[in-house]
Design a protein around this motif. Structure first.
Motif, short mmCIF file in Angstrom:
data_model
loop_
_atom_site.label_atom_id
_atom_site.label_comp_id
_atom_site.label_asym_id
_atom_site.label_seq_id
_atom_site.Cartn_x
_atom_site.Cartn_y
_atom_site.Cartn_z
N GLU A 97 1.17 -1.05 0.27
CA GLU A 97 0.06 -0.36 0.27
C GLU A 97 0.83 1.41 0.04
O GLU A 97 0.72 2.35 0.51
CB GLU A 97 -0.83 0.11 1.09
N SER A 98 1.52 1.31 -0.09
CA SER A 98 3.03 2.16 0.11
C SER A 98 3.43 3.30 -1.25
O SER A 98 3.64 4.48 -1.78
CB SER A 98 4.69 1.79 -0.21
N GLY A 99 2.33 2.81 -2.59
CA GLY A 99 2.35 3.23 -3.34
C GLY A 99 3.15 2.37 -4.41
O GLY A 99 3.91 3.55 -5.76
N ARG A 156 2.61 -1.30 -10.32
CA ARG A 156 1.93 -3.04 -10.18
C ARG A 156 2.68 -4.20 -9.89
O ARG A 156 2.75 -5.01 -9.56
CB ARG A 156 0.44 -3.03 -11.57
N LYS A 157 3.88 -4.03 -10.69
CA LYS A 157 4.91 -5.09 -10.80
C LYS A 157 5.70 -5.29 -9.49
O LYS A 157 5.73 -6.35 -9.11
CB LYS A 157 5.75 -4.92 -12.38
N THR A 158 6.24 -4.20 -9.34
CA THR A 158 6.67 -4.28 -7.62
C THR A 158 5.62 -5.38 -6.83
O THR A 158 6.13 -5.92 -5.97
CB THR A 158 6.95 -3.17 -7.16
N ARG A 159 4.37 -4.58 -7.05
CA ARG A 159 3.52 -5.21 -5.71
C ARG A 159 3.43 -7.21 -6.08
O ARG A 159 3.38 -7.43 -5.41
CB ARG A 159 1.65 -4.40 -5.79
N PRO A 202 -2.78 -19.67 -3.86
CA PRO A 202 -4.92 -18.66 -4.46
C PRO A 202 -4.05 -16.98 -4.75
O PRO A 202 -4.91 -16.85 -5.51
CB PRO A 202 -5.62 -18.78 -3.18
N THR A 203 -3.50 -16.54 -3.56
CA THR A 203 -3.40 -14.55 -3.90
C THR A 203 -2.77 -14.75 -5.43
O THR A 203 -1.86 -14.26 -6.51
CB THR A 203 -2.21 -14.62 -2.85
N VAL A 204 -1.22 -16.22 -5.74
CA VAL A 204 -0.79 -15.84 -6.90
C VAL A 204 -1.19 -16.37 -7.70
O VAL A 204 -0.99 -15.67 -9.29
CB VAL A 204 0.47 -16.75 -6.59
N ARG A 205 -1.91 -17.06 -7.93
CA ARG A 205 -3.34 -17.46 -9.10
C ARG A 205 -3.61 -16.33 -9.47
O ARG A 205 -4.09 -16.34 -10.50
CB ARG A 205 -4.20 -18.91 -8.54
N GLU A 206 -4.37 -15.58 -8.24
CA GLU A 206 -5.29 -15.08 -8.67
C GLU A 206 -4.48 -13.24 -9.60
O GLU A 206 -4.82 -12.98 -10.80
CB GLU A 206 -5.88 -13.74 -7.55
N LEU A 207 -3.48 -13.80 -8.76
CA LEU A 207 -2.27 -12.54 -9.84
C LEU A 207 -1.95 -12.66 -11.21
O LEU A 207 -2.07 -12.47 -12.02
CB LEU A 207 -1.07 -12.12 -8.78
N ALA A 208 -2.11 -14.16 -11.23
CA ALA A 208 -1.46 -15.02 -12.53
C ALA A 208 -2.15 -14.21 -14.21
O ALA A 208 -2.11 -14.54 -14.89
CB ALA A 208 -1.50 -16.44 -12.43
N SER A 209 -3.90 -13.79 -13.52
CA SER A 209 -4.86 -13.69 -14.24
C SER A 209 -4.53 -11.90 -14.75
O SER A 209 -5.50 -11.84 -16.16
CB SER A 209 -5.86 -13.72 -13.68
N THR A 210 -3.52 -11.69 -14.13
CA THR A 210 -3.54 -10.10 -14.01
C THR A 210 -2.18 -10.13 -15.14
O THR A 210 -1.08 -8.98 -15.80
CB THR A 210 -3.87 -9.29 -13.41
N THR A 221 13.05 -3.25 -2.42
CA THR A 221 13.59 -2.22 -1.37
C THR A 221 13.41 -0.64 -1.02
O THR A 221 13.26 -0.12 -0.50
CB THR A 221 15.73 -1.69 -1.78
N LYS A 222 12.71 -0.02 -2.79
CA LYS A 222 12.24 0.94 -2.28
C LYS A 222 11.33 0.69 -1.68
O LYS A 222 10.38 1.75 -1.48
CB LYS A 222 12.16 1.40 -4.15
N ALA A 223 10.21 0.11 -2.57
CA ALA A 223 8.94 0.27 -1.56
C ALA A 223 8.79 -0.66 0.25
O ALA A 223 8.28 1.04 0.52
CB ALA A 223 8.18 -1.16 -2.36
N LYS A 224 10.07 -0.65 0.49
CA LYS A 224 10.43 -0.86 1.35
C LYS A 224 10.47 0.41 2.64
O LYS A 224 9.41 0.71 3.57
CB LYS A 224 11.97 -1.69 2.21
N VAL A 225 11.22 1.57 1.86
CA VAL A 225 11.23 2.47 2.60
C VAL A 225 10.60 3.46 2.17
O VAL A 225 9.87 4.40 2.98
CB VAL A 225 12.88 2.57 1.33
N ARG A 226 9.43 3.14 1.62
CA ARG A 226 8.12 4.21 1.17
C ARG A 226 6.91 3.69 2.54
O ARG A 226 6.02 4.67 2.52
CB ARG A 226 7.53 4.15 -0.31
N ALA A 227 7.38 2.59 2.88
CA ALA A 227 6.36 1.99 3.36
C ALA A 227 7.07 2.64 5.22
O ALA A 227 5.90 2.79 5.78
CB ALA A 227 6.07 0.42 3.95
N GLY A 228 7.60 3.21 5.17
CA GLY A 228 8.31 3.27 6.46
C GLY A 228 8.95 2.77 7.49
O GLY A 228 9.26 2.78 8.79
#
Length: 291
Positions: free
Chosen positions: A116-118, A121-124, A171-179, A207-214
């Motif tokens: 949720e850090s911004g 999509r591919k980083t998520r 299941p979460t990665v299976r759902e991700l695969a559809s996108t 790492t950038k996502a980690k930093v943005r997440a505080g």
């Protein structure tokens, strides 16, 4: 680095490829050897005293020292075997003692914060694959649409030592695969989309996502997603042998490094001991009177 060193390194690379070593291993070893050459001024004819000084330099973690020693030993063993040196100075390097590793997992809340850090999509998607499949960054980088089999609910991956496995698909990665691309790299290289990005790029993006997440804990790295995977599986009561298979570990002791016990679980466990009132007196007088 002079030609002789360059030539020896090139031959060493060919030798390792013939051994079927992973490209990441070969690349890391070459990086270590080039840095060694830059520090000592020579490589092929380096003496044991220079090697010890390099490996023992200050500010280097024990695990890094051990990795460097392994690369140096492999290189000089190759030189001696091929007749490029009469001796092997690396055999006189001391064995590096590394303290037992401690797990450093991301918590579920920290994973949510990164998502949720911004982050793009591919980083998520990288974060989700790292946490829900327990993949290393090299495995995340190499995910291909054809690795996913929705009929068997599995995902193909290649781990350390080029071990290829099919693992259960979360299941979460299976759902991700559809996108994500069904028949192409999930994370293609920007300059050459016919191949996937490097593991180092995955590291940088997470790492950038980690930093943005505080998240400021320096011990937490993208590999901590894998630690979180193993730790949370154990927390949920999954047998350690099953966790070993899911993490593709040869040794159970390796898995145990990744599977820490949370403070919450420690607290919940210790209170299972039946409580009792703290005695206000020793009871010695009553014993003496009774006697």
């Amino acid at each position: 680095m002079d030609f002789q060193d360059s030539d020896a390194l090139e031959m060493f690379v060919d030798y390792q490829r013939a051994q079927n070593l992973a490209a990441t291993t070969i690349r890391n070893r070459c990086s270590i050897l080039r840095t060694l050459a830059a520090n000592t001024g020579r490589l092929v004819d380096c003496d044991v005293f220079s090697l010890r000084r390099y490996v023992g330099r200050e500010g280097v973690a024990a695990g890094t020292r051990r990795t460097e020693r392994g690369a140096i030993l492999a290189f000089y063993t190759f030189l001696q075997t091929e007749g490029l040196r009469d001796d092997n100075p690396a055999t006189k390097l001391p064995v590096i003692r590394v303290p037992k590793g401690e797990p450093r997992p991301f918590t579920r809340e920290q994973v949510d914060a990164m998502l949720e850090s911004g982050a793009y999509r591919k980083t998520r998607a990288m974060i989700l694959v790292g946490y829900y499949q327990g993949f290393r960054v090299s495995q995340i980088a190499a995910v291909h649409g054809d690795d996913i089999d929705v009929l068997t609910n599995t995902i193909r991956t290649v781990g350390k030592g080029r071990k290829e496995r099919r693992l259960p698909l979360h299941p979460t990665v299976r759902e991700l695969a559809s996108t994500m691309p069904a028949h192409d790299w999930w994370f293609p290289a920007r300059k050459n989309p016919t191949t996937h990005i490097r593991a180092s790029s995955v590291t940088d993006l997470i790492t950038k996502a980690k930093v943005r997440a505080g998240i400021t804990d320096p011990r937490l790295t993208p590999h901590s997603l894998r630690h979180g995977f193993g730790t949370d599986l154990v927390e949920n009561g999954v047998d350690i042998r099953v966790v070993q298979e899911l993490m593709m570990h040869e040794s159970l002791s390796t898995t145990q490094v990744y599977t820490g016990v949370s403070e919450q679980r420690k607290q919940a466990s210790i209170v299972t001991l039946r409580p009792r009132q703290v005695p206000a007196h020793s009871g010695r007088r009553q014993i003496e009177v009774a006697a």
